[in-house]
Design an enzyme around this catalytic site. Structure first.
Site, PDB file in Angstrom:
ATOM      1  N   ASP A 142      40.966  39.247  36.431  1.00  0.00           N
ATOM      2  CA  ASP A 142      41.201  39.788  35.094  1.00  0.00           C
ATOM      3  C   ASP A 142      41.166  38.652  34.073  1.00  0.00           C
ATOM      4  OD1 ASP A 142      42.515  40.910  32.726  1.00  0.00           O
ATOM      5  OD2 ASP A 142      43.181  42.527  34.029  1.00  0.00           O
ATOM      6  N   HIS A 146      40.109  51.922  37.305  1.00  0.00           N
ATOM      7  CA  HIS A 146      40.268  50.587  37.867  1.00  0.00           C
ATOM      8  C   HIS A 146      41.702  50.422  38.348  1.00  0.00           C
ATOM      9  CE1 HIS A 146      41.227  50.201  33.572  1.00  0.00           C
ATOM     10  NE2 HIS A 146      41.981  49.158  33.878  1.00  0.00           N
ATOM     11  N   GLN A 184      46.254  52.955  29.745  1.00  0.00           N
ATOM     12  CA  GLN A 184      44.832  52.754  30.049  1.00  0.00           C
ATOM     13  C   GLN A 184      44.119  52.350  28.771  1.00  0.00           C
ATOM     14  OE1 GLN A 184      42.728  56.176  31.655  1.00  0.00           O
ATOM     15  NE2 GLN A 184      41.019  54.913  32.351  1.00  0.00           N
ATOM     16  N   ASN A 213      46.492  52.866  35.701  1.00  0.00           N
ATOM     17  CA  ASN A 213      46.896  53.619  34.508  1.00  0.00           C
ATOM     18  C   ASN A 213      45.901  54.745  34.211  1.00  0.00           C
ATOM     19  OD1 ASN A 213      49.009  51.715  34.080  1.00  0.00           O
ATOM     20  ND2 ASN A 213      47.561  50.359  33.075  1.00  0.00           N
ATOM     21  N   HIS A 268      44.685  47.501  39.069  1.00  0.00           N
ATOM     22  CA  HIS A 268      45.162  46.139  38.850  1.00  0.00           C
ATOM     23  C   HIS A 268      45.868  45.673  40.119  1.00  0.00           C
ATOM     24  CE1 HIS A 268      44.758  46.038  34.388  1.00  0.00           C
ATOM     25  NE2 HIS A 268      44.849  47.349  34.541  1.00  0.00           N
TER      26      HIS A 268
END
Length: 135
Positions: A32, A101, A95, A88, A103
């Protein structure tokens, strides 16, 4: 299935450079760019799904298996003390990119990463209401 305007579709397809930790025919896992902690990574499906509501169940299952594989490997590599897996759905839930996706957030003792909420109370009334509606 790709969305030509989706940045995560472009990253997952390799059109935008990323620090790729893992790739297969279904997913790309990247570091990230705005990490919550050292080693914070994202699992990106190569196909576009807005969120958990929309993702194909088979792809969702593969994402969880991949999350386990990545967390085990990255725990050894990073020497972290634990992991949060966060996913999320919709803006009110945090989100910000509307491409499913996950995390993978390494946790370190006293790291100050904030993933807490105020603990409430499940009342009998609310419990019964939800149980009844779920029938």
């Amino acid at each position: 299935m790709r969305d030509k305007d989706c940045i995560f579709c472009k990253i997952a397809a390799g059109e935008i450079p990323s620090a790729t930790l893992y790739e297969d025919e279904d997913f790309r896992v990247i570091l990230d760019l705005g990490p919550a902690s050292k080693g914070h990574a994202l699992i990106l499906p190569k196909d576009h799904f807005r969120n958990l509501y929309d993702i194909d169940e088979e792809v969702a299952a593969k994402a969880m298996v991949l999350a386990k594989k990545m967390v085990k490997k990255m725990t050894d590599v990073l020497g972290c003390d634990g992991y949060n897996i966060v996913q999320n759905n919709e803006e009110c839930a945090g989100q910000t990119v509307f491409h499913f996706h996950m995390h993978l957030i390494p946790r370190y003792k006293d790291d100050q990463v904030g993933l807490e909420w105020k603990v409430g109370e499940l009342t009998e009334e609310v419990k019964n209401e939800i149980l009844e509606k779920m029938k």
